[in-house]
Design an enzyme around this catalytic site. Structure first.
Site, PDB file in Angstrom:
ATOM      1  N   ALA A 188       9.568  -0.296   3.624  1.00 36.58           N
ATOM      2  CA  ALA A 188       8.735  -0.616   4.799  1.00 36.58           C
ATOM      3  C   ALA A 188       9.157   0.271   5.965  1.00 36.58           C
ATOM      4  O   ALA A 188      10.347   0.441   6.224  1.00 36.58           O
ATOM      5  CB  ALA A 188       8.896  -2.086   5.176  1.00 36.58           C
ATOM      6  N   ARG A 200       0.838  -1.208   0.000  1.00 41.40           N
ATOM      7  CA  ARG A 200       0.000   0.000   0.000  1.00 41.40           C
ATOM      8  C   ARG A 200       0.872   1.258   0.000  1.00 41.40           C
ATOM      9  O   ARG A 200       2.114   1.171   0.075  1.00 41.40           O
ATOM     10  CB  ARG A 200      -0.934   0.018   1.204  1.00 41.40           C
ATOM     11  CG  ARG A 200      -0.170   0.131   2.507  1.00 41.40           C
ATOM     12  CD  ARG A 200      -1.124   0.178   3.672  1.00 41.40           C
ATOM     13  NE  ARG A 200      -0.562   0.956   4.766  1.00 41.40           N
ATOM     14  CZ  ARG A 200      -1.027   0.989   5.995  1.00 41.40           C
ATOM     15  NH1 ARG A 200      -2.099   0.289   6.292  1.00 41.40           N
ATOM     16  NH2 ARG A 200      -0.458   1.727   6.926  1.00 41.40           N
ATOM     17  N   GLY A 201       0.233   2.415  -0.083  1.00 40.27           N
ATOM     18  CA  GLY A 201       0.917   3.701   0.052  1.00 40.27           C
ATOM     19  C   GLY A 201       2.072   3.868  -0.931  1.00 40.27           C
ATOM     20  O   GLY A 201       1.990   3.514  -2.112  1.00 40.27           O
ATOM     21  N   THR A 204      -0.840  10.105   1.827  1.00 37.94           N
ATOM     22  CA  THR A 204      -1.077   8.662   1.995  1.00 37.94           C
ATOM     23  C   THR A 204      -2.043   8.468   3.166  1.00 37.94           C
ATOM     24  O   THR A 204      -2.436   9.431   3.820  1.00 37.94           O
ATOM     25  CB  THR A 204       0.229   7.897   2.325  1.00 37.94           C
ATOM     26  OG1 THR A 204       0.720   8.373   3.587  1.00 37.94           O
ATOM     27  CG2 THR A 204       1.288   8.077   1.264  1.00 37.94           C
ATOM     28  N   ASN A 219      11.320  16.102  14.643  1.00 39.49           N
ATOM     29  CA  ASN A 219       9.891  16.367  14.768  1.00 39.49           C
ATOM     30  C   ASN A 219       9.423  16.033  16.181  1.00 39.49           C
ATOM     31  O   ASN A 219       9.856  15.022  16.733  1.00 39.49           O
ATOM     32  CB  ASN A 219       9.136  15.492  13.755  1.00 39.49           C
ATOM     33  CG  ASN A 219       7.819  16.109  13.360  1.00 39.49           C
ATOM     34  OD1 ASN A 219       7.466  17.218  13.788  1.00 39.49           O
ATOM     35  ND2 ASN A 219       7.066  15.396  12.544  1.00 39.49           N
ATOM     36  N   TYR A 277      11.466   7.791  15.517  1.00 34.55           N
ATOM     37  CA  TYR A 277      11.350   7.759  14.053  1.00 34.55           C
ATOM     38  C   TYR A 277      12.467   8.587  13.405  1.00 34.55           C
ATOM     39  O   TYR A 277      13.133   8.138  12.465  1.00 34.55           O
ATOM     40  CB  TYR A 277       9.975   8.311  13.673  1.00 34.55           C
ATOM     41  CG  TYR A 277       9.653   8.287  12.194  1.00 34.55           C
ATOM     42  CD1 TYR A 277       9.330   7.095  11.543  1.00 34.55           C
ATOM     43  CD2 TYR A 277       9.632   9.470  11.444  1.00 34.55           C
ATOM     44  CE1 TYR A 277       9.014   7.081  10.201  1.00 34.55           C
ATOM     45  CE2 TYR A 277       9.315   9.462  10.097  1.00 34.55           C
ATOM     46  CZ  TYR A 277       8.994   8.266   9.478  1.00 34.55           C
ATOM     47  OH  TYR A 277       8.683   8.254   8.141  1.00 34.55           O
ATOM     48  N   LYS A 332      15.372   7.300  10.913  1.00 34.98           N
ATOM     49  CA  LYS A 332      15.452   7.780   9.524  1.00 34.98           C
ATOM     50  C   LYS A 332      16.744   8.559   9.274  1.00 34.98           C
ATOM     51  O   LYS A 332      17.257   8.561   8.146  1.00 34.98           O
ATOM     52  CB  LYS A 332      14.224   8.636   9.197  1.00 34.98           C
ATOM     53  CG  LYS A 332      12.915   7.832   9.165  1.00 34.98           C
ATOM     54  CD  LYS A 332      12.924   6.801   8.066  1.00 34.98           C
ATOM     55  CE  LYS A 332      11.562   6.132   7.884  1.00 34.98           C
ATOM     56  NZ  LYS A 332      11.562   5.155   6.780  1.00 34.98           N
TER      57      LYS A 332
HETATM   58  P1  NAD Z   1       2.279   2.912   5.019  1.00 35.20           P
HETATM   59  O1  NAD Z   1       2.083   2.668   6.462  1.00 35.20           O
HETATM   60  O2  NAD Z   1       1.096   3.209   4.166  1.00 35.20           O
HETATM   61  O3  NAD Z   1       3.054   1.662   4.355  1.00 35.20           O
HETATM   62  C1  NAD Z   1       4.129   1.013   4.980  1.00 35.20           C
HETATM   63  C2  NAD Z   1       4.121  -0.452   4.578  1.00 35.20           C
HETATM   64  O4  NAD Z   1       5.215  -1.114   5.245  1.00 35.20           O
HETATM   65  C3  NAD Z   1       2.836  -1.173   5.019  1.00 35.20           C
HETATM   66  O5  NAD Z   1       2.296  -1.892   3.935  1.00 35.20           O
HETATM   67  C4  NAD Z   1       3.311  -2.064   6.157  1.00 35.20           C
HETATM   68  O6  NAD Z   1       2.554  -3.272   6.269  1.00 35.20           O
HETATM   69  C5  NAD Z   1       4.748  -2.341   5.731  1.00 35.20           C
HETATM   70  N1  NAD Z   1       5.531  -2.794   6.887  1.00 35.20           N
HETATM   71  C6  NAD Z   1       5.598  -2.199   8.106  1.00 35.20           C
HETATM   72  N2  NAD Z   1       6.364  -2.938   8.929  1.00 35.20           N
HETATM   73  C7  NAD Z   1       6.798  -4.011   8.218  1.00 35.20           C
HETATM   74  C8  NAD Z   1       7.587  -5.130   8.534  1.00 35.20           C
HETATM   75  N3  NAD Z   1       8.096  -5.319   9.765  1.00 35.20           N
HETATM   76  N4  NAD Z   1       7.820  -6.064   7.572  1.00 35.20           N
HETATM   77  C9  NAD Z   1       7.298  -5.912   6.334  1.00 35.20           C
HETATM   78  N5  NAD Z   1       6.520  -4.860   5.982  1.00 35.20           N
HETATM   79  C10 NAD Z   1       6.266  -3.926   6.915  1.00 35.20           C
HETATM   80  O7  NAD Z   1       3.355   4.078   4.928  1.00 35.20           O
HETATM   81  P2  NAD Z   1       3.768   5.037   3.709  1.00 35.20           P
HETATM   82  O8  NAD Z   1       3.240   6.387   4.001  1.00 35.20           O
HETATM   83  O9  NAD Z   1       3.479   4.408   2.400  1.00 35.20           O
HETATM   84  O10 NAD Z   1       5.358   5.078   3.972  1.00 35.20           O
HETATM   85  C11 NAD Z   1       6.296   4.297   3.262  1.00 35.20           C
HETATM   86  C12 NAD Z   1       7.682   4.723   3.704  1.00 35.20           C
HETATM   87  O11 NAD Z   1       7.853   6.118   3.488  1.00 35.20           O
HETATM   88  C13 NAD Z   1       7.971   4.490   5.193  1.00 35.20           C
HETATM   89  O12 NAD Z   1       9.308   4.089   5.362  1.00 35.20           O
HETATM   90  C14 NAD Z   1       7.743   5.871   5.792  1.00 35.20           C
HETATM   91  O13 NAD Z   1       8.458   6.034   6.987  1.00 35.20           O
HETATM   92  C15 NAD Z   1       8.266   6.759   4.679  1.00 35.20           C
HETATM   93  N6  NAD Z   1       7.761   8.144   4.687  1.00 35.20           N
HETATM   94  C16 NAD Z   1       6.456   8.429   4.458  1.00 35.20           C
HETATM   95  C17 NAD Z   1       6.036   9.769   4.434  1.00 35.20           C
HETATM   96  C18 NAD Z   1       4.591  10.173   4.160  1.00 35.20           C
HETATM   97  O14 NAD Z   1       4.321  11.385   4.132  1.00 35.20           O
HETATM   98  N7  NAD Z   1       3.679   9.267   3.923  1.00 35.20           N
HETATM   99  C19 NAD Z   1       6.962  10.779   4.666  1.00 35.20           C
HETATM  100  C20 NAD Z   1       8.282  10.444   4.893  1.00 35.20           C
HETATM  101  C21 NAD Z   1       8.674   9.111   4.884  1.00 35.20           C
END
Ligand code: NAD
Length: 431
Positions: A273, A202-203, A372, A331, A337, A341
Site C-alpha cells: 500500500a 488494484r494495480g 498502472t 524526483n 514520497y 521510500k
Molecule cells: P495504486 O494507487 O494503484 O494502489 C495502491 C493501493 O494501496 C490502493 O488500492 C490503495 O487503496 C491502497 N492504499 C493506499 N493507502 C492505504 C491505506 N492507508 N491503507 C490501506 N490501503 C491503502 O498504486 P500502484 O501503482 O499499484 O502502487 C503500489 C505500490 O508500488 C505503492 O507502494 C507505490 O508507491 C509503489 N510504486 C509504484 C510504481 C508505479 O510505477 N506504479 C513505481 C514505484 C513504486
C-alpha cells in the site's frame, strides 16, 4: 495501457523506419512465468568454486548445458577472479559469447562479495564487476536481463530459488542488479502459506495477490474500507480473505494481529500500500507530507512491529516492502514520497538484521516505471520518457513486480535478506 510505439517498432514498416532513423527498437518482453531458459552456456572465468553447485542446480531445474554460443542463458562463475590480470578471461568470455545470447535471454554473473575481500585488489575487482555487469546489461539489449549475484567467500550459497527466478520469464523486467545470496538452510517447501498483501485491491497489489494465490498460498488482501467491494470479489476469485481497513488507523496494528492470530500467524507480509501526494517542497502543505510519511513508512513499521511483538510472523517468514526508484534517485515534486521510500530501504536493511535470528528475512523491491493507473495519469511526454529511458525500452507490468516479490518470499530464498532489488528494466534514473 497499450504501448503504441512498441507495437509500431515491431511491425514490418515500423521496424524498418525506426532502424533507418536510428530510433529505439524495443523487443517485446516474454514474461511468461513458467518459461525457463532451455539451455545455458556455463563458463568459469578461472578457478571458480561454484561449478559443481551450478551443475546440480541446472540439472534440478531442467536447463540443458549448451556447449557453444547460441543459448538462452549465459552463466559465468567469476568467484576465482580476484586480480586485474585475471579479468582478461572474463573479457574473453563475454567478448566471444554475449552476442550468442538469444533475445529474451538471461546473463548471470556470479562473484564473491566485495565486503569480504581479503585484500585491496580483490575488493577492487569484485566491486568492479558491478560496473562491468551494469554495462553488459545495457549493451545486451534484445530484452535480455543480466544480473550479478554476489555470494560469500565460503560455504555453499542457497542459490536454487535465485537461479530458478533469474532463468525464468518471471525476472523479465529486473536487470542490471547486484543481488547478495548467502549461505542458509532452506526450509520446507510446498506447504500452504498465508500471505498478507496491503493495497491488494488494484494495480501492483492485485498482481501480487494473484501471483501468490496462483502459487497456492492463502492470500489475505488488505485495502481501504472504500475498496471493500473489489477486495471481497478478489477474495472469492482467489479463494482468499479480505481485510478492509486503513493501515494508518490507530487500531490497524491490533486488528491485523487479531487476523493473523486467527489464522495461526502469517508466513509472508507484503507492504505494498502506498500513496503519492506530489508538490514541490515550497508548495507542499503539511497534510501531503504527513499523509505520505504515514502510509508509506510509519504504518508498515508499526504493523510489522506489532506482528513481531505478538509472535505472529512464523519462523521462516518473509517480509517484503515496496520502495520506489524515486527513493533511490529522487524526483521533482516528490520530496515526501522519495523520503518515505528511501526510508523503507533504511528500515528494511535494519529489520533484516533484527529478524534474522528467527529465520525471517526482510527485503524490498524498488519499481521503476510500471504500467498502472498511477502512471497512466502521468502526462504523455513524461510517460514516454519513463517507458523508453531504460534498457528494455518499455514500461514494466505489475506482474513484473509481483514475480520479484514472489521470488524474495520463496521458502528457498532464505539466503537473501536486507536486499533492495530494482524492478525497472535497468532505468537510466538513479545509481
Ligand atoms: P495504486 O494507487 O494503484 O494502489 C495502491 C493501493 O494501496 C490502493 O488500492 C490503495 O487503496 C491502497 N492504499 C493506499 N493507502 C492505504 C491505506 N492507508 N491503507 C490501506 N490501503 C491503502 O498504486 P500502484 O501503482 O499499484 O502502487 C503500489 C505500490 O508500488 C505503492 O507502494 C507505490 O508507491 C509503489 N510504486 C509504484 C510504481 C508505479 O510505477 N506504479 C513505481 C514505484 C513504486
Amino acid at each position: 495501457m497499450s504501448d503504441r510505439y512498441l507495437d509500431f517498432a515491431n511491425s514490418g514498416v515500423g521496424h524498418w523506419l525506426t532502424g533507418a532513423l536510428g530510433l529505439p527498437q524495443p523487443v517485446p518482453i516474454d514474461r511468461d512465468p513458467v518459461r525457463l531458459a532451455r539451455s545455458a552456456l556455463v563458463a568459469d572465468a578461472g578457478g571458480g568454486r561454484l561449478g559443481g553447485l551450478l551443475t546440480r542446480e541446472l540439472e534440478r531445474l531442467g536447463v540443458a548445458r549448451a556447449v557453444e554460443a547460441g543459448a538462452d542463458a549465459l552463466i559465468v562463475d567469476a568467484t576465482g577472479c580476484a586480480t586485474v590480470a585475471g579479468t582478461g578471461e572474463l573479457y574473453r568470455i563475454f567478448h566471444d559469447s554475449l552476442r550468442g545470447v538469444r533475445p529474451n535471454g538471461r546473463i548471470v554473473l556470479l562473484a564473491h562479495d566485495p565486503a569480504q575481500a581479503p585484500n585491496e585488489e580483490a575488493a577492487a575487482i569484485w566491486r568492479g564487476l558491478e560496473g562491468f555487469l551494469r554495462s553488459l546489461a545495457k549493451e545486451a539489449r534484445r530484452a535480455i536481463a543480466a544480473q550479478l549475484v554476489y555470494v560469500p567467500v565460503e560455504g555453499e550459497p542457497a542459490l536454487g530459488s535465485t537461479l530458478g527466478f533469474l532463468l525464468s520469464g518471471r525476472s523479465a523486467y529486473a536487470s542490471g542488479q547486484a543481488i547478495r545470496v548467502g549461505v542458509a538452510a532452506v526450509g520446507p517447501t510446498g506447504q500452504k502459506r498465508t500471505v498478507l498483501v496491503t493495497g491488494a485491491s488494484r494495480g501492483i497489489g492485485a498482481a501480487i495477490a494473484e501471483s501468490f494465490a496462483r502459487a497456492g498460498a492463502h492470500v489475505v488482501g488488505l485495502d481501504m474500507p472504500g475498496a471493500q467491494e473489489a477486495l471481497a470479489e478478489q477474495a472469492v476469485r482467489l479463494g482468499g480473505s479480505a481485510l478492509a481497513l486503513d493501515i494508518t488507523a490507530p487500531d490497524a496494528p491490533g486488528r491485523i494481529v487479531e487476523d493473523a492470530r486467527a489464522r495461526g500467524g502469517y508466513d509472508v507480509i507484503v507492504h505494498n500500500a502506498g500513496i503519492t501526494r506530489d508538490k514541490t517542497i515550497a508548495r507542499m502543505d503539511a497534510d501531503r507530507w504527513n499523509a505520505v510519511m504515514e502510509v508509506n513508512l510509519a504504518a508498515p513499521m508499526r504493523v510489522t512491529a506489532a506482528l513481531l511483538d505478538a509472535g505472529q510472523i512464523r519462523g521462516g517468514g518473509r517480509i517484503v516492502a515496496v520502495s520506489s526508484l524515486s527513493g533511490i534517485a529522487g524526483n521533482v515534486g516528490q520530496t515526501n514520497y522519495a523520503f518515505s521510500k528511501a526510508g523503507v530501504i533504511g528500515w528494511i536493511q535494519r529489520l533484516a538484521r533484527e529478524v534474522a535470528p528467527a529465520g525471517i528475512t526482510a527485503n524490498a523491491v524498488a519499481p521503476g516505471f510500471i504500467e498502472t493507473q498511477m502512471t497512466a495519469a502521468v502526462p504523455f511526454t513524461i510517460r514516454q520518457a519513463g517507458r523508453r529511458m531504460n534498457s528494455m525500452g518499455q514500461g514494466g507490468q505489475p506482474e513484473d513486480v509481483a514475480e520479484t516479490i514472489g521470488w524474495l518470499a520463496d521458502p528457498g530464498s532464505a539466503g537473501i535478506s536486507g536486499e533492495i532489488v530494482r524492478v525497472c528494466g535497468q532505468s537510466l534514473l538513479g545509481a
